[in-house]
Every structure is written in C-alpha cells, then in structure tokens.
Design an enzyme around this catalytic site. Structure first.
Site, PDB file in Angstrom:
ATOM      1  N   ASP A  35       0.840  -1.197   0.000  1.00 11.63           N
ATOM      2  CA  ASP A  35       0.000   0.000   0.000  1.00 11.63           C
ATOM      3  C   ASP A  35       0.879   1.251   0.000  1.00 11.63           C
ATOM      4  O   ASP A  35       0.610   2.221  -0.729  1.00 11.63           O
ATOM      5  CB  ASP A  35      -0.916  -0.001   1.217  1.00 11.63           C
ATOM      6  CG  ASP A  35      -1.847   1.199   1.241  1.00 11.63           C
ATOM      7  OD1 ASP A  35      -2.748   1.262   0.382  1.00 11.63           O
ATOM      8  OD2 ASP A  35      -1.656   2.083   2.096  1.00 11.63           O
ATOM      9  N   LYS A  89       1.595   4.344  -2.955  1.00  5.72           N
ATOM     10  CA  LYS A  89       1.638   5.778  -2.705  1.00  5.72           C
ATOM     11  C   LYS A  89       2.957   6.381  -3.163  1.00  5.72           C
ATOM     12  O   LYS A  89       2.988   7.502  -3.705  1.00  5.72           O
ATOM     13  CB  LYS A  89       1.406   6.053  -1.215  1.00  5.72           C
ATOM     14  CG  LYS A  89       0.016   5.638  -0.742  1.00  5.72           C
ATOM     15  CD  LYS A  89      -0.189   5.877   0.747  1.00  5.72           C
ATOM     16  CE  LYS A  89      -1.595   5.470   1.176  1.00  5.72           C
ATOM     17  NZ  LYS A  89      -1.853   5.688   2.611  1.00  5.72           N
TER      18      LYS A  89
END
Length: 798
Positions: free
Chosen positions: A654, A658
C-alpha cells in the site's frame, strides 16, 4: 381538425398519403377517402344539431369528396401528381375544419362569417420552392372585396394553409403554413394582436424535450423569434413573424390546453425588462443532421469571386446553405448544408473546380458528416462583453469541440458547428451556464462501502450549504456496488439511499452506469470511485472520453501500468475533463496538491519522504522494547486499524503504491515493481492459509523485531516504516528506517501520517505536512474537497 398529436387522424398527412397512393396506382386511397368522410360526418353530428347547418355542411363535404375522388382517379390514371394537383387535394383538411368550426360558432348564436382564404390570399413561390411570399397589394384588394360582400361580422373563421397564385390556381403556404396564415391575415386586417394557439405554453429557452430546465420565455423580439425559429425552435415557422413585423403587430403564443399559462409575447418591445439584463441570451436551438463542407486551397487567397463561384454552384445544385464561415487568410471557406444534400454539394463543387483541383490551386473539397449547428440567440447580446467566451467555455468544459463559428455583426446570434453526437449535451451545457443560478453536477458513486457511504452522509449534511454558498446543485444519479446498482433520473434521496439501493437495485453494468450519467440532462457529470479494486480504474479513460470527470481515493490507476496512467493524463491535458485523486496518498491531507504546487511553480523536487500508512504509523508508535511486535499488531487489528489480514499492511505494498503515485507526480516514470519494498511479513508466513494462522505464528518471529528496536533505542533512535521518493537517484523505496528521537518523524502519535518535501527551495528545512492520513471520515473529506475543486473549475464560486 386532426392537427394535434392526440387526434385520431391527421387529415393533412392522410391526404398527402392518398396522393402518394394514387400516384402509385394504389386504389387504397378510396378507403382513406371514405374514412375521412366518415370522420367529418361523425364530428359534425357531435357539434351541430340536426337541421340546416348539419345538412349544409354534409352536402358541401360530399361535393368536395366527389371532386377529390375524381382528382385522385385522374392522378392514378396518369401515375403521377403535379404540385398543383397535390396542393388542391391537401388543402381540403383546413377547408372542412374551418367550415365546421364556423357552423358551430353560428349555432352558438354569434354573427359569424366563413372566409375561404383562397378568395383573399395571393402568393408566389420563393426561389427555393420551400415557401411562399405574400403579395400584399393583390391580397389587400381581394380582402376589401370580401369585406364589402360580408360586412363586419362578430367572428370570422378563416382557413389556414391555402391560397391562390396570381394565375388563380390553388396553392398552399407549404407545411407549417397555418401559423403563417394567421399572421398574414392578422397583418392584412392590421389587427391589434395576433394569438397563435398551440399545444405548448409558449416559446422556451431551449427544447424542453432535450433540456428539462428550459423556461417559457415571457417575451421575445421579432428578431429573436425569427432567429430561434430558423435554428429549429418548433413553436414557430421561420416565416411566421414576417407579416407581423411588417405592421409591428404583437404575436402571443398560447396553449389551448393550459389557458392559465400567460404564454410568450413577440413584439418589437422588450416586456420582461427585469430579466433582460439577467438573461443576455434568450434562447438556444439546434439544427441536427448537418454536414460541413470545406473548400481549401492556397490558390483561393486574394482571388476575387471565389466565394461567389462556390455559392453559385451550390445554388445551381438547389442546395440551401445554413451557415458560412471563412478564414480571414482566405485560405479556406466552410459552410453547412443538410446532411442529405452533402453528396450533391460535393459533386457540384468537384465539377465546378475540376481545373483548379488538377492545377493544385484548390487542395481539398471535403465534407465532415454528422454535425450539428448550435445557436445562441438574444437581442441583448449586442455589445455585451464575454457572451461568446462564456458560451465557448461552457462547451469546452463539457469536452465539446467547436469545428466552426459564425456571428453576424448585429450580434443577435452566435452559431457554432459541433459533432452531431454532442448535440443534446452541448445544448444542456450552454443553457445551464446562462440560465441556471446554480451549477448542476450529476454524481455517480462506485463503491458504497465505508468511504462511499461516509461521503454520501457528508454530502447530505452539506447540501443546503453547497447551494447557498457555492451555488451548487449536486445530485447523485447512480450508486454501484460490486454486484448491483441503482440509477435515478433526477437524483437519489441520500437520506434513504440504502433502502433504494437494496430495494430498487439491478445487476451491475458499469457501461450502462456511465452512459446513464453521460446522457443525463445535467451537463456536468462526475464518477467517484470509492473502491480499492482494479476494475473501475481500468474504465477511467473510457468514462472520461464520454465527458465524465473522475474523483477517486483508489490508488490502482495512479500506481498501475505506466502506459495506462500516461494515456489518461495525456487525455486529461488535451481536454477539459478532470481527474482528481488527492485522497489516494494522504486521505484528507493536501499531499498531492502541495507537490503539484511545488512542481508547477518551478521548484525542483529532491526527495519526498514520509510515513504514509496510518496502520504502520500506529504500530511503530506503540512498539518498544517493552512490548512484543506481535502484541502491537494484534492490538492494531482489534482496534480496526489493519486490514482483515494484517499481512496486507505489513507487506508494504500500500505504501509502495503511494510512493509510485508521488514519484509520477514529481516527474519520474516509475512502475510499481521498480519500487524496492522491505516487507515486514516474515518469509515463512507469507503463504500461510489464513489471517488467523498468521497471527498465531507471528510471535515466533518477535525476536528479530525486538533486536532491531533494541539497537535503535540504544543509539537514541526510533524505528519508522517509511516510503521514499529520491528524485536525484530516480528511485523509490519502502523500508524500515531509524530516525533520531528529535526528528519530526519521531514525534508522531496514534495513526497520524507525516510527509516531508525536500526541494531546492526547502533544502535546509523540509516542508512538512502532518495529520490523520487514514479513516473513512478524513478520506471521504478528501474526496469532498476534490468535488469542490471540480465545481470551482466548472464555474462555481471558490
């Protein structure tokens, strides 16, 4: 009789069809004639009591039927019908209707006279044969004779549509000629007002079938009415206003089926003074099924008579030119014709300019098919600054390309030619920009989970404020989950969306979902993808090509395949369709906006470093020598900070997504698999079957994490799981790093995020953003912020 859409039979259409049948020697015209006779006799029996009036009408009807039968049999024998024969036949519908109406008025006790306008109106055909010109001198003389013969009755019932030519032959005022008859008779009588009774409340600011928010205009000038009718307004025929204009007679458009409606007043006086300054543009209209003919060549520059030659050739081909536009360099001339005339126009021009084409003086004669003309009409547009800019901006923001522009020096209209498929969307876009006090925005929500449902609650709570402060009218027209969806034409009640979603849902079809938004009557549309799945992002580009804006906290597009990402960003730059994704990195924190501001203002990004995971921020804020790593992870899971399977957080993917998004925003074309990721999931546990089994075995690996935290604390440092974009080395990484306890990253508490931007301007002291970076409330707030940014781009006050 038979002219209204609810009538059982449209007599004029039946009569025309009878002529066509007779020309084909189809004896079916006899059955049609019998049906018309029966209809009129039945109607006469309903309106007239038994007696002389009824007998007189039926006798006249039967005589006319006999004449028509003889005429149609003659046409059938010849196998063809001349225009004079056709005009004679089709005029009988108006004749019988007027006779019956006059007899009915007489039966009510009024002094009423029937006027057969064939005895009064003298007309000559226009050059194109599509209409007629009134011969006022001859018509006035015949009217004087009629008045001498009939005196001054209380009521005159005159036929519409029919007249005679100077040779005394029966003719018509062509289709839609009844209103033209009304204004002509009114002009001959020099009436104080002409009222046209129809089946709508008046002239609308746009076609209400295409623009539901269209308003009935209280008044129009003659020029405005003429312009609107020319460009397709259905209430008036383009020539209807001309006789009234000749004598400055006001025309009232009223609805026979809604007598309380005031209608529209057409005159040379602006009656709605209070709205004239507000609505600079009175109305919008379109002409569909148009082709743009382009004649282009360097040999046209400075050559006198080129335009004359072009349009003479087009005239000789009996083609009407709707719109003309010419480049000031004289290098090209383009003009619009009806689509059905395009091939004939090209043929005649290629013949006329064959020598010029061979010599290279003319390079192209081509047609762009399937176009539409959109016109803005308003007498108050004259000398008003910014009207064209406002109109063109509204079209651009709806992603509608203008192919050609024309405006007369009188400035009564601005005309643009666009792609035919954009006709309705363009009409709605410009109408809403000029007529609606609020900015309408249609929203489709994909993913009504935690973020999507929270956003809808926030939107419902702020609805009144949005309308009052931002002039925004936001309507949710669709909600789609993974297996079902619900659609609405006018907006879902957000206080009851869950009930509507559960009761009225249908199987999910994202293509239909997008088409529902793109084809709605609201010109500005946006899809909010509140999912974390890969399906919706793969459709973003298709949605944007339909004119739909995208707002999302979903990271899959921004960190997905680079070519897919670049294609979408390229389309975004070339169009006015927006893609907002602030919530993908910092939820409600302005991370993307800050980075974009730095890049756009010329700052050089050196490094972006941060704690991007609220889950891992909490874990390492709580983790110390006194607590095992597995215990902290278990606590975070019980508090709902982790995914159902904590490995999804600990693996670091995750954060890697980003990092990829930020790297691309900073100008690095990184793929996700180019980001080096240090996973916190012990290798033996990466493939265990379940989250429960993972949590059960995780304590066996606490020793390694305990060693790392012990070493860090011994050196006066702390551990933080960070993502790094190194723009100098053109790399990205996700790793567990040590920071001094006086470092800003060491000062976090709870699940806060922190991001540091080291740039050429901020090289000594990084620019830092800190705050909650996860959770449904703040993420939905970030989505809401993007919605307000979109509204500001579309014209709402910011």
């Amino acid at each position: 009789m038979g002219s209204h859409s609810t009538s059982l039979v449209k007599v004029t259409d039946v009569l025309l069809n009878m002529v066509a049948k007779a020309s084909r020697q189809d004896q079916g015209f006899l059955l049609d004639l019998a049906a018309i006779q029966e209809k009129h006799i039945e109607t006469a029996k309903l309106l007239l009591v038994e007696g002389q009036a009824l007998n007189s009408f039926v006798s006249r009807l039967l005589d006319d039927i006999a004449d028509l039968k003889a005429m149609l049999r003659a046409i059938s024998i010849a196998g063809m019908a001349t225009e004079a024969f056709t005009d004679f036949v089709v005029g009988h519908g108006e004749l019988w209707s007027a006779l019956l109406f006059a007899a009915t008025v007489k039966s009510l006790g009024y002094r009423c006279a029937f006027m057969d306008t064939r005895d009064v109106l003298v007309v000559t055909p226009t050059s194109d044969g599509n209409s007629v010109d009134i011969q006022y001198e001859a018509s006035n003389a015949r009217l004087d004779s009629w008045v001498q013969q009939h005196g001054a009755p209380e009521v005159i019932v005159a036929t519409g549509f029919i007249a005679k030519n100077p040779l005394g032959q029966v003719t018509t005022l062509k289709r839609n000629g009844s209103d033209y008859s009304a204004t002509t008779i009114g002009a001959l009588f020099q009436a104080s007002q002409i009222t046209i009774w129809t089946d709508v409340d008046g002239v609308y600011s746009a076609d209400p079938r295409k623009v539901p928010e269209a308003v009935c205009l209280p008044s129009l000038s003659y020029h405005e009415a003429w312009e609107l009718s020319y460009f397709g307004a259905n209430v008036l025929h383009p020539r209807t206003t001309l006789p009234a204009m000749r004598y400055s007679i006001p025309i009232a458009i009223r609805n026979f089926f809604n007598l309380t409606a005031p209608g529209t007043q057409i005159s040379d006086v602006i009656l709605d003074i209070e709205t004239a300054g507000v609505h600079t543009v009175k109305g919008f209209a379109t002409i569909d099924d148009v082709a743009l003919i382009n004649v282009e060549g360097t040999g046209m520059v400075g050559v006198p008579g080129t335009a004359s030659t072009i349009f003479s050739a087009v005239r000789d081909a009996n083609v009407n030119v709707i719109m003309i536009s010419q480049a000031s360099s004289e290098h090209s001339i383009c003009f619009a014709v009806k689509q059905m005339d395009a091939a004939r126009t090209l043929h005649c021009l290629h013949q006329k300019f064959s020598d010029n084409i061979r010599s290279g003086h003319i390079h192209h004669i081509e047609a762009i098919d399937n176009c539409c003309i959109l016109a803005a009409v308003g007498q108050q547009m004259a000398s008003r600054k910014g009207v064209s800019a406002t109109m063109f901006s509204a079209l651009a923001k709806s992603n509608i390309n203008i192919r050609s522009i024309a405006q007369g020096c009188s400035e009564y209209n601005i005309t643009v030619l666009i792609n035919g498929k954009d006709s309705v969307r363009a009409l709605r876009a410009v109408h809403s920009r000029f007529y609606l006090a609020t900015l309408p925005l249609a929203v489709g929500i994909v993913g009504p989970g935690a973020i999507g449902s929270t956003f809808m609650r926030q939107l419902m709570q702020q609805k009144e404020s949005l309308e009052a402060e931002y002039n925004m009218d936001v309507r949710v027209l669709g909600i789609s989950g993974s297996s079902q969806m619900v659609l609405s034409e006018h907006g879902i009640d957000l206080a009851q969306w869950e009930q509507q979603y559960s009761r009225g849902a249908e199987p999910v079809d994202l293509e239909r979902f997008a088409n529902h938004l793109a084809n709605s009557y609201i010109p500005n549309t946006v899809i909010i993808d509140a999912t974390a799945s890969e399906g919706p992002p793969s459709l973003y580009l298709q949605w944007m090509q339909k004119g739909i804006h995208i707002i999302t906290p979903n990271k899959k597009l921004g960190s997905g395949p680079l070519d897919q990402y670049l294609a979408l960003r390229s389309f975004q730059r070339e169009s006015y369709i927006h893609f907002f994704y602030e919530a993908t990195v910092g939820a409600g924190l302005p991370v993307i906006a800050t980075l974009k501001h730095l890049v756009d203002t010329g700052d050089r990004i050196l490094k972006v470093e941060g704690i991007f995971s609220g889950t891992l921020s909490y874990i390492f804020n709580m983790f110390s020598q006194d607590r095992p790593f597995s215990a902290v992870v278990s606590e975070a899971k019980s508090l709902g900070y982790t995914e159902p399977d904590p490995r999804d957080d600990l693996a670091g993917m995750d954060v890697a997504r980003k990092v990829t998004i930020l790297a691309r925003e900073a100008g690095l074309n990184l793929e996700l698999d180019q980001v080096a990721v240090q996973s916190l999931v012990p290798e033996p546990l990466q493939n265990v079957d379940s989250a429960a089994e993972f949590m059960q075995q995780l304590p066996e690996y606490d020793a390694e994490m305990a060693r790392q935290v012990s070493d860090a604390e011994a050196a006066g440092d702390c551990l933080r799981f960070v993502g790094v974009v190194d723009c100098v080395q053109c790399s990205g990484s996700v790793e567990l790093k040590r920071y001094p306890k006086n470092h800003p990253f060491a000062q976090l508490s709870g699940s806060d995020n922190i991001i540091a931007f080291t740039t050429q301007r901020y090289s000594q002291q990084p620019l830092i953003i800190r705050g909650p970076g996860a959770g449904a409330e703040v993420t939905a707030g970030g989505v809401f912020s993007d919605l307000l940014r979109l509204a500001a781009y579309l014209g709402a006050p910011s």
